[in-house]
Design an enzyme around this catalytic site. Structure first.
Site, PDB file in Angstrom:
ATOM      1  CB  SER A   1      -8.042  -0.099   6.132  1.00 49.62           C
ATOM      2  OG  SER A   1      -8.852   1.046   6.250  1.00 49.62           O
TER       3      SER A   1
ATOM      4  CB  SER B   1      -8.037   2.693   3.337  1.00 49.46           C
ATOM      5  OG  SER B   1      -7.134   2.159   4.295  1.00 49.46           O
TER       6      SER B   1
ATOM      7  CE  LYS C   1      -3.929   1.549   2.879  1.00 49.39           C
ATOM      8  NZ  LYS C   1      -4.712   1.177   4.093  1.00 49.39           N
TER       9      LYS C   1
END
Lengths: 475, 68
Positions: A185, A161, A86
């Site tokens: 997330s 996320s 990420k």
């Protein structure tokens, strides 16, 4: 050396399968990385999971692993496995956008401890992944880099996320991805994309060199195909880090050794209130079927009440939003238009929350943890819930930027994951079925603090008797 | 119809934090606070602060699985 694996099969390998095949000499790391890069280049135009692909660097790292193996040098636990992270983990000197316009050119001066540990374990980092802007939404929308699309159906949310992490693992672009989890997330994209995601005990994994969102609730963890993958990944990244003084000093057990493959004797608690209230029928059906499968394999299922969840839910909403608002205050004053509408709207609400209630939320966190453990984990090994109450929503029906009327649909996505961030408990999400539209449903398992081995053992044993985690979307 | 609480909250935020309302969705979000306020109101009196020192990290350690 055993017989080589055909190149068409390489992206079908899970992280542990890839690393084990490499260690046995059945495949070259360079071939694994080539297969991943080829698949990303062919198909990510549909999914949009990648922000920056570091193909040359990944191939160089893979060749170094191949040379190490040829020279007989010791190999790391993840040697040869292609992964990505990420885009909020810092690598010194390299742009880390955090999915934002504000940090589009941000070059950190430090490298995240988790990236250092993954590098040392021989994982091949191929670059950075799409994410919600500043990790602040549960759906996967991103105004600056484009929305990430669910590989099972491109009109649907990936969950956020860690949107690119979930979508990319599901699409077989790479074997593992680093995500982060402040309100769900990791577990939300794991559920919506049909993969496995683990949020560890609060403080279990170092947060040095990781973009902060909420100091009290941020967690680092993997999105992978299987619980066994998660166990090996966690063995690499867990443990105290002198660069993160908040990281726990508890010893890290051998998570893979804890995987017995058996559900016999496992005591599962199911909270009658909160987690199933208002849930969609296909979600409840898949959840009950998962419980029945566990029971048939030797687990006991007991329905319990957990009155503490009312307070836990209220304080969960309070703590992370106030902390997020504090972190973003300067940018919210100076560059409010540089945020997506849904993000600035959400941050703005944090400034209205009274300080005494924030302090109350922090002060009661320990007592509420003790209360929840007494209610739901005393005499039980794990608590089971649906990870998400609703079926996977579309990108359109959760797009606040297009229509503020979508606010509640947007916020509802993380109702079942947020409480475990406030409680700090280790929690895993694994696939437990598909709905009538062919979209995944997730099973969430939580255990006592630092009992990652227990949730991994339960999840792995469930995956021995089911094949939901083996299904792959057709792109 | 927008709840009457929204405008005073916007003013309070601007005064305390120097942050101005960025868009219409932010007003929608403030209106959504009424539900959270109701949840917290329902908790009043149900919990008290403990007199003894306590911390979340200590609770994490204390609540671990019993030795098998």
């Amino acid at each position: 050396m055993n017989a080589p694996i055909s190149s068409s099969d390489l992206t079908a390998l899970s992280m542990t399968e890839a690393a084990d095949a490499f260690a046995r000499g059945e495949v070259a790391a360079e071939a694994l990385v080539h297969a991943s890069l080829d698949r990303i280049r062919a198909l990510d135009g549909k999914v949009n999971s990648v922000i920056r692909l570091e193909g040359d660097a990944a191939l160089a790292a893979a060749r170094a692993q191949d040379q190490a193996r040829s020279a007989g040098r010791p190999l790391g636990k993840l040697a040869g496995a292609p992964m990505m992270h990420k885009d909020m983990y810092y690598r010194a000197g390299q742009v880390t956008t955090c999915g934002s316009k504000i940090r589009r050119d941000f070059r950190p001066t430090v490298t995240a401890t988790v990236l250092d540990r993954l590098d040392a374990a021989g994982a091949i980092d191929m670059g950075t992944l799409n994410m919600a802007e500043f990790a602040q939404n549960p759906t996967g929308h991103n105004r600056h880099f484009g929305d990430c699309h669910n590989p099972w159906n491109l009109a649907y949310c990936t969950g956020g996320s860690s949107s690119g992490s979930g979508a990319g693992v599901a699409a077989r672009f790479f074997t593992a991805a680093l995500g982060s989890d402040t309100g769900g997330s990791i577990r939300l994209p794991a559920t919506l994309c049909g993969v496995t995601g683990l949020k560890a005990t609060q403080t279990r994994v170092s947060r040095h060199g990781v973009m902060p969102l909420s100091f009290s609730a941020d967690n680092v963890g993997p999105l992978v195909r299987t619980a066994r993958d998660a166990a090996r990944f966690m063995a690499v990244i867990s443990g105290h880090d002198p660069k993160d003084p908040t990281s726990a000093r508890e010893a890290v057990p051998d998570y893979e050794a804890a995987l017995t493959g058996s559900l016999k004797g496992l005591k599962v608690a199911v909270c009658e209130t909160y987690f199933c209230e208002g849930a969609d029928q296909p979600v409840l059906a898949a959840f009950e079927a998962a419980l029945a499968a566990m029971q048939a394999a030797g687990a006991s299922i007991t329905r319990v009440k957990a009155p503490s969840l009312k307070a836990i839910n209220a304080y969960t909403a309070m703590v992370s939003r106030v902390e997020g608002a504090a972190i973003h205050a300067n940018w919210m004053r100076e560059y409010p238009a540089d945020y997506a509408i849904h993000l600035s709207a959400r941050l703005f609400g944090g400034y209205a929350m009274p300080g005494h209630l924030y302090v109350e939320g922090l002060a009661r966190r320990g007592p509420l943890l003790r209360q929840f453990v007494a209610e739901a984990l005393t005499g039980f090994d794990v608590v089971a819930t649906p990870t998400v109450k609703t079926q996977v929503p579309t990108l359109a029906e959760t797009d606040i930027d297009a229509d503020t009327a979508n606010w509640h649909r947007f916020m509802a996505v993380s109702a079942n994951t947020r409480p475990f961030n406030y409680l700090g408990l280790p929690t895993i999400s694994i696939p437990c079925g598909f709905d009538d539209r062919g979209l995944p449903v997730g099973l969430q398992l939580a255990a006592r603090p630092f009992a990652e081995a227990t949730v991994l053992r339960a999840a792995d044993a469930y995956q021995q008797i089911t094949d939901w985690h083996r299904r792959a979307p057709k792109l | 119809m927008e709840p009457s609480l929204v405008l005073p909250m916007m003013e309070m935020i601007r005064a305390w934090s120097g942050v101005s309302v960025p868009n219409a969705a932010a007003r929608h979000g403030l209106a959504d606070h009424l539900a959270l306020i109701a949840e917290l109101e329902a908790l009043r009196g149900s919990m008290v602060f403990e007199d003894e020192p306590s911390g979340f990290e200590a609770a994490l350690r204390d609540c671990q699985e019993p030795a098998r």
